[in-house]
Motif scaffolding. Structure first.
Motif, PDB file in Angstrom:
ATOM      1  N   TRP A  25      55.642  -8.448  -1.082  1.00 35.51           N
ATOM      2  CA  TRP A  25      55.681  -8.790  -2.162  1.00 35.51           C
ATOM      3  C   TRP A  25      54.882 -10.802  -2.398  1.00 35.51           C
ATOM      4  CZ3 TRP A  25      60.171  -8.651  -5.690  1.00 35.51           C
ATOM      5  CH2 TRP A  25      61.165  -7.259  -5.232  1.00 35.51           C
ATOM      6  N   ILE A  26      54.621 -10.857  -1.459  1.00 35.42           N
ATOM      7  CA  ILE A  26      53.907 -11.910  -1.155  1.00 35.42           C
ATOM      8  C   ILE A  26      52.109 -11.700  -1.906  1.00 35.42           C
ATOM      9  CG2 ILE A  26      53.442 -14.266   0.274  1.00 35.42           C
ATOM     10  CD1 ILE A  26      55.835 -13.807   1.110  1.00 35.42           C
ATOM     11  N   LEU A  27      52.038 -10.568  -0.747  1.00 39.22           N
ATOM     12  CA  LEU A  27      50.319 -10.933  -0.197  1.00 39.22           C
ATOM     13  C   LEU A  27      49.668 -10.334  -2.061  1.00 39.22           C
ATOM     14  CD1 LEU A  27      49.877  -8.769   2.390  1.00 39.22           C
ATOM     15  CD2 LEU A  27      49.206 -10.670   2.332  1.00 39.22           C
ATOM     16  N   PRO A  28      50.586  -9.940  -3.056  1.00 44.82           N
ATOM     17  CA  PRO A  28      49.916  -8.974  -4.350  1.00 44.82           C
ATOM     18  C   PRO A  28      49.442 -10.195  -5.283  1.00 44.82           C
ATOM     19  CG  PRO A  28      51.402  -8.019  -3.745  1.00 44.82           C
ATOM     20  CD  PRO A  28      51.672  -8.392  -2.600  1.00 44.82           C
ATOM     21  N   MET A  29      50.204 -11.224  -5.148  1.00 45.61           N
ATOM     22  CA  MET A  29      50.332 -12.982  -5.963  1.00 45.61           C
ATOM     23  C   MET A  29      49.474 -13.606  -5.124  1.00 45.61           C
ATOM     24  SD  MET A  29      54.811 -13.961  -6.174  1.00 45.61           S
ATOM     25  CE  MET A  29      54.773 -13.456  -4.688  1.00 45.61           C
ATOM     26  N   VAL A  30      48.643 -13.805  -3.940  1.00 40.24           N
ATOM     27  CA  VAL A  30      47.932 -14.566  -3.278  1.00 40.24           C
ATOM     28  C   VAL A  30      46.521 -14.192  -3.234  1.00 40.24           C
ATOM     29  CG1 VAL A  30      49.422 -16.259  -2.396  1.00 40.24           C
ATOM     30  CG2 VAL A  30      48.792 -14.488  -1.275  1.00 40.24           C
ATOM     31  N   ILE A  31      46.201 -12.260  -3.758  1.00 40.75           N
ATOM     32  CA  ILE A  31      44.665 -11.697  -3.410  1.00 40.75           C
ATOM     33  C   ILE A  31      44.583 -11.640  -5.191  1.00 40.75           C
ATOM     34  CG2 ILE A  31      43.715 -10.135  -2.568  1.00 40.75           C
ATOM     35  CD1 ILE A  31      45.657 -10.161   0.296  1.00 40.75           C
ATOM     36  N   ARG A  32      43.301 -11.506  -5.063  1.00 41.36           N
ATOM     37  CA  ARG A  32      43.033 -11.441  -6.544  1.00 41.36           C
ATOM     38  C   ARG A  32      42.624 -10.010  -6.681  1.00 41.36           C
ATOM     39  NH1 ARG A  32      38.834 -14.460  -6.392  1.00 41.36           N
ATOM     40  NH2 ARG A  32      37.160 -12.754  -6.336  1.00 41.36           N
ATOM     41  N   SER A  33      42.787  -9.067  -7.161  1.00 41.03           N
ATOM     42  CA  SER A  33      43.074  -7.601  -7.284  1.00 41.03           C
ATOM     43  C   SER A  33      41.534  -7.301  -7.833  1.00 41.03           C
ATOM     44  CB  SER A  33      43.994  -7.488  -8.942  1.00 41.03           C
ATOM     45  OG  SER A  33      43.777  -5.926  -8.878  1.00 41.03           O
ATOM     46  N   PRO A  34      41.049  -6.285  -7.315  1.00 38.13           N
ATOM     47  CA  PRO A  34      39.642  -5.706  -7.812  1.00 38.13           C
ATOM     48  C   PRO A  34      39.533  -5.327  -9.852  1.00 38.13           C
ATOM     49  CG  PRO A  34      41.072  -3.873  -7.116  1.00 38.13           C
ATOM     50  CD  PRO A  34      41.860  -5.152  -6.892  1.00 38.13           C
ATOM     51  N   ASP A  79      39.266 -12.144  -2.860  1.00 31.49           N
ATOM     52  CA  ASP A  79      39.411 -11.285  -3.703  1.00 31.49           C
ATOM     53  C   ASP A  79      40.356  -9.898  -2.514  1.00 31.49           C
ATOM     54  OD1 ASP A  79      37.053 -10.137  -2.036  1.00 31.49           O
ATOM     55  OD2 ASP A  79      36.654 -11.596  -2.878  1.00 31.49           O
ATOM     56  N   LEU A  80      40.549  -8.657  -3.371  1.00 32.67           N
ATOM     57  CA  LEU A  80      40.840  -8.179  -2.264  1.00 32.67           C
ATOM     58  C   LEU A  80      40.199  -7.322  -1.100  1.00 32.67           C
ATOM     59  CD1 LEU A  80      43.507  -5.771  -1.577  1.00 32.67           C
ATOM     60  CD2 LEU A  80      42.525  -4.639  -3.419  1.00 32.67           C
ATOM     61  N   LEU A  81      38.702  -7.446  -1.473  1.00 27.45           N
ATOM     62  CA  LEU A  81      37.695  -6.671  -0.627  1.00 27.45           C
ATOM     63  C   LEU A  81      38.057  -7.398   0.485  1.00 27.45           C
ATOM     64  CD1 LEU A  81      35.721  -4.945  -0.107  1.00 27.45           C
ATOM     65  CD2 LEU A  81      33.786  -6.050  -1.381  1.00 27.45           C
ATOM     66  N   THR A  82      37.378  -8.812   0.739  1.00 27.80           N
ATOM     67  CA  THR A  82      37.371 -10.192   1.005  1.00 27.80           C
ATOM     68  C   THR A  82      38.424 -10.204   2.151  1.00 27.80           C
ATOM     69  OG1 THR A  82      36.307 -11.584   0.629  1.00 27.80           O
ATOM     70  CG2 THR A  82      37.323 -12.427   2.334  1.00 27.80           C
ATOM     71  N   TRP A 129      40.968  -6.666   2.430  1.00 27.18           N
ATOM     72  CA  TRP A 129      40.908  -5.732   3.513  1.00 27.18           C
ATOM     73  C   TRP A 129      40.073  -5.896   4.682  1.00 27.18           C
ATOM     74  CZ3 TRP A 129      38.657  -0.181   1.166  1.00 27.18           C
ATOM     75  CH2 TRP A 129      39.222   0.794   1.925  1.00 27.18           C
ATOM     76  N   VAL A 130      38.365  -6.344   4.688  1.00 26.45           N
ATOM     77  CA  VAL A 130      37.488  -6.673   5.972  1.00 26.45           C
ATOM     78  C   VAL A 130      38.532  -7.555   6.873  1.00 26.45           C
ATOM     79  CG1 VAL A 130      35.298  -7.390   6.284  1.00 26.45           C
ATOM     80  CG2 VAL A 130      35.919  -6.561   4.345  1.00 26.45           C
ATOM     81  N   CYS A 131      39.473  -8.758   6.333  1.00 28.89           N
ATOM     82  CA  CYS A 131      40.315  -9.688   7.579  1.00 28.89           C
ATOM     83  C   CYS A 131      41.577  -8.693   7.834  1.00 28.89           C
ATOM     84  CB  CYS A 131      40.383 -10.515   6.486  1.00 28.89           C
ATOM     85  SG  CYS A 131      39.254 -11.776   6.186  1.00 28.89           S
ATOM     86  N   ALA A 132      41.773  -7.657   7.047  1.00 29.51           N
ATOM     87  CA  ALA A 132      42.865  -6.975   8.152  1.00 29.51           C
ATOM     88  C   ALA A 132      42.221  -5.983   9.288  1.00 29.51           C
ATOM     89  CB  ALA A 132      43.530  -6.030   6.977  1.00 29.51           C
ATOM     90  N   HIS A 133      41.327  -5.482   8.735  1.00 26.87           N
ATOM     91  CA  HIS A 133      40.708  -4.275   9.355  1.00 26.87           C
ATOM     92  C   HIS A 133      40.620  -5.539  10.708  1.00 26.87           C
ATOM     93  CE1 HIS A 133      39.410  -1.123   6.982  1.00 26.87           C
ATOM     94  NE2 HIS A 133      39.273  -1.321   6.304  1.00 26.87           N
ATOM     95  N   ALA A 134      39.642  -6.976  10.666  1.00 32.61           N
ATOM     96  CA  ALA A 134      39.311  -7.862  11.366  1.00 32.61           C
ATOM     97  C   ALA A 134      40.739  -8.357  12.927  1.00 32.61           C
ATOM     98  CB  ALA A 134      38.315  -8.645  10.649  1.00 32.61           C
ATOM     99  N   THR A 135      42.060  -8.626  11.525  1.00 27.08           N
ATOM    100  CA  THR A 135      42.924  -8.697  12.589  1.00 27.08           C
ATOM    101  C   THR A 135      43.441  -7.733  13.540  1.00 27.08           C
ATOM    102  OG1 THR A 135      43.594 -10.133  10.673  1.00 27.08           O
ATOM    103  CG2 THR A 135      44.992  -9.615  12.413  1.00 27.08           C
ATOM    104  N   PHE A 136      43.805  -6.628  13.353  1.00 23.38           N
ATOM    105  CA  PHE A 136      43.922  -5.270  13.261  1.00 23.38           C
ATOM    106  C   PHE A 136      42.903  -5.238  15.109  1.00 23.38           C
ATOM    107  CE2 PHE A 136      43.998  -0.580  14.550  1.00 23.38           C
ATOM    108  CZ  PHE A 136      45.173  -0.115  14.505  1.00 23.38           C
ATOM    109  N   ALA A 137      41.892  -5.060  14.704  1.00 20.37           N
ATOM    110  CA  ALA A 137      40.973  -4.867  15.362  1.00 20.37           C
ATOM    111  C   ALA A 137      40.978  -5.801  16.800  1.00 20.37           C
ATOM    112  CB  ALA A 137      39.442  -4.974  15.330  1.00 20.37           C
ATOM    113  N   GLY A 138      41.134  -7.278  16.325  1.00 21.92           N
ATOM    114  CA  GLY A 138      41.734  -8.295  17.060  1.00 21.92           C
ATOM    115  C   GLY A 138      42.865  -8.539  18.384  1.00 21.92           C
ATOM    116  N   ALA A 139      43.838  -7.573  17.524  1.00 20.18           N
ATOM    117  CA  ALA A 139      45.151  -7.599  18.423  1.00 20.18           C
ATOM    118  C   ALA A 139      44.736  -6.254  19.532  1.00 20.18           C
ATOM    119  CB  ALA A 139      46.068  -7.461  17.166  1.00 20.18           C
ATOM    120  N   MET A 140      44.436  -5.211  18.909  1.00 18.02           N
ATOM    121  CA  MET A 140      44.360  -4.084  19.669  1.00 18.02           C
ATOM    122  C   MET A 140      43.350  -3.990  20.927  1.00 18.02           C
ATOM    123  SD  MET A 140      47.077  -3.116  18.545  1.00 18.02           S
ATOM    124  CE  MET A 140      47.794  -4.133  18.622  1.00 18.02           C
TER     125      MET A 140
END
Length: 544
Positions: A325-334, A360-363, A365-376
């Motif tokens: 619900w929240i992410l689409p409101m705070v992330i700029r769509s491409p 923006d959504l690209l940033t 997405w990159v942060c999502a990869h980095a967060t997942f990698a950092g946790a795992m």
């Protein structure tokens, strides 16, 4: 040109009610997936399978998605049933899935009824359980394919994004219910009326929930009826010609679409072990480092591991639900740059300030990869189930973005390739699965679906969307095969024996050791390495 009769409609007095009824079956579908992902790996281990053999069972997921969805899509596209093209597949698939789930939950009893000899029955029990898992995966994929296409067929094009968002929310609700139910001690709460173990009762609840939610959606939605389908010249060329065209498209993908697919490829090598093994990993971590001695000797160790894993994923599902619900409101769509926003005058200054700081959504997405990698990366060092739970919960928002970003970027690129539709022509995509066709729909008003004032919006033609989204699905499926092979090798090396936590009927000499790192945590670590590659693959989009 295809000929139709009737108009699509959804029961309900408000748009929210109509969207909820249309996508309610997603709750049942994701409930089944949640139970399978939480309990089936420890269930197979409890039957005496080694981890390496168990990992091979999970080829069922990508294999069923690769085979069943295109076949069901093709059959449904040509269906002239008086009940519609999608609903018969949803209802029949749900009933078959329910029967397979019950077979899975009561495998020992079913085999024991026909085979009284315990030693012979043990091997047949394992074989029957594996076949039941394959049957569940194949039948539930049929339901998923038809349910997804039902949303596309029923909604006008300007409401497709809303329908997709509601599907995501229902998915989060389904997972949340599955994990919450799995965390409760059901035999203590319900007695033994639905079975004498946690897993049996969950399969009964999942089966009933799937049939109920799919039945409600089938009751609430009325489809158009296909009277005659248009001639498709591609069918005259045979299946091999179509496969050749798909291969040619893959080889000659536009650079930005290729970058999206490669980012998805590397990301999913990481997400596959996380989705299928992380609840088992949390449960094993609990048994090895945190559990009291009497808990280890529990008569329902499978239920204990499933409950601990489910408790962790309740928090995870809350994060993903609110994130949807929240992410689409705070992330700029491409595609935000494609139009000028005109907020109300009283809110204009606040909206402009907020938009200035929106990533923006690209940033994202990159942060999502980095967060997942950092946790795992920390997975092999988890010596407490609470720490393992924190690592899993950190991946909640990255999963939201990973589920949203690829299709959002690909949709923008396909629209750019297709170009604008001509004036006065409204188009509609009839299927996600095969034979994507867009027809003039001016004579078929869907305004009754949402509100009396709704009218068809002009849209891009999207003629290539089916091909490109199908290719994206291939880049999502292949990593799952790779993840299966990698996990099989890792399990064979690090934990070649049977599970000491679950396989209580096995001789102690057959158990694998628990001194070294947990084999699942190593799979998660390798997934983190793949996510790092996904970071660089995703960043390429900024320069193409």
């Amino acid at each position: 040109m295809s000929r139709w009769t009737g108009q699509p409609s959804i029961k309900g007095s408000t748009e929210a009610m109509r969207m909820a009824l249309l996508t309610l079956n997603t709750v049942g579908i994701t409930f089944v997936w949640g139970v399978e992902q939480t309990y089936c790996t420890p269930y197979l281990l409890s039957l005496g399978l080694t981890k390496s053999k168990t990992s091979l069972v999970w080829i069922a997921g990508p294999l069923s998605g690769l085979i069943v969805q295109p076949i069901v899509g093709a059959l449904a596209d040509e269906s002239k049933s008086k009940w519609g093209r999608r609903r018969p597949f949803i209802v029949i698939g749900a009933i078959l899935s329910a029967l397979c789930l019950l077979t899975l939950g009561f495998t020992k009893e079913i085999v024991g009824y026909f085979v009284p000899d315990e030693k012979t029955a043990q091997g047949l029990t394992i074989s029957t359980a594996v076949l039941a898992i394959y049957a569940v995966d194949f039948s539930i994929n049929a339901v998923m394919s038809a349910a997804r296409s039902l949303v596309v067929d029923t909604l006008p094009i300007e409401k497709q994004q809303t329908g997709s968002a509601w599907g995501s929310r229902m998915s989060a609700i389904g997972h949340g219910i599955a994990y919450a139910t799995g965390a409760v001690d059901l035999p203590s709460l319900l007695g033994t009326r639905l079975g004498d173990t946690q897993f049996k009762q969950l399969t009964v609840i999942a089966a009933l929930g799937l049939v109920f939610t799919c039945g409600v959606t089938a009751w609430a939605v009325t489809e158009r009826i296909l009277v005659a389908s248009r001639h498709d010249p591609r069918k005259d060329k045979g299946g091999l010609q179509v496969v050749g065209q798909i291969w040619h498209t893959i080889v000659h993908l536009p650079p930005r679409i290729r970058a999206i697919c490669m980012a998805q490829f590397w990301a999913w090598i990481g997400w596959f072990p996380f989705l299928f093994y992380s609840t088992t990993w949390i449960g094993e971590t609990y048994f090895r480092y945190d559990a009291a001695h009497d808990a280890k000797d529990s008569g329902d160790a499978l239920g204990e591991i499933g409950r601990v894993g489910s408790e962790a994923f309740i928090v995870y599902s809350f994060i993903t639900f609110f994130g949807s619900w929240i992410l689409p409101m705070v992330i700029r769509s491409p595609d935000d740059e494609s139009y000028t926003q005109r907020p109300p005058q009283s809110l204009r200054s606040a909206v402009e300030k907020l938009n200035k700081y929106k990533p923006d959504l690209l940033t994202a997405w990159v942060c999502a990869h980095a967060t997942f990698a950092g946790a795992m990366f920390f997975a092999p060092f988890a010596t407490s189930f609470r720490f393992a739970t924190i690592l899993v919960c950190l991946c909640g928002l990255p999963w939201n973005i990973a589920s949203w970003a690829p299709s959002a970027f690909l949709g923008v690129e396909v629209n750019k390739l297709s170009g604008p539709a001509g004036p006065g022509v409204a188009h509609r995509r009839l299927s996600h699965d095969s034979n994507i066709e867009l027809e003039e729909m001016n004579e078929l008003s869907n305004s009754s679906l949402l509100s009396p004032d709704d009218t068809h919006s002009k849209s891009t033609t999207g003629q290539l969307s089916g091909v490109y989204f199908g290719i994206l699905n291939i880049y999502t499926t292949i990593p799952q095969f790779i993840g299966t092979i990698l996990s099989t090798i890792i399990f064979s090396i690090l934990e070649p024996g049977k599970s000491p936590e679950l396989a209580h009927n096995a001789h102690p000499d057959e158990h694998h050791g628990t001194d070294g790192p947990n084999a699942i945590s190593i799979c998660l670590f390798i997934g983190a390495c793949s996510a790092v590659v996904a970071i660089f693959a995703t960043r390429k989009l900024r320069y193409l």
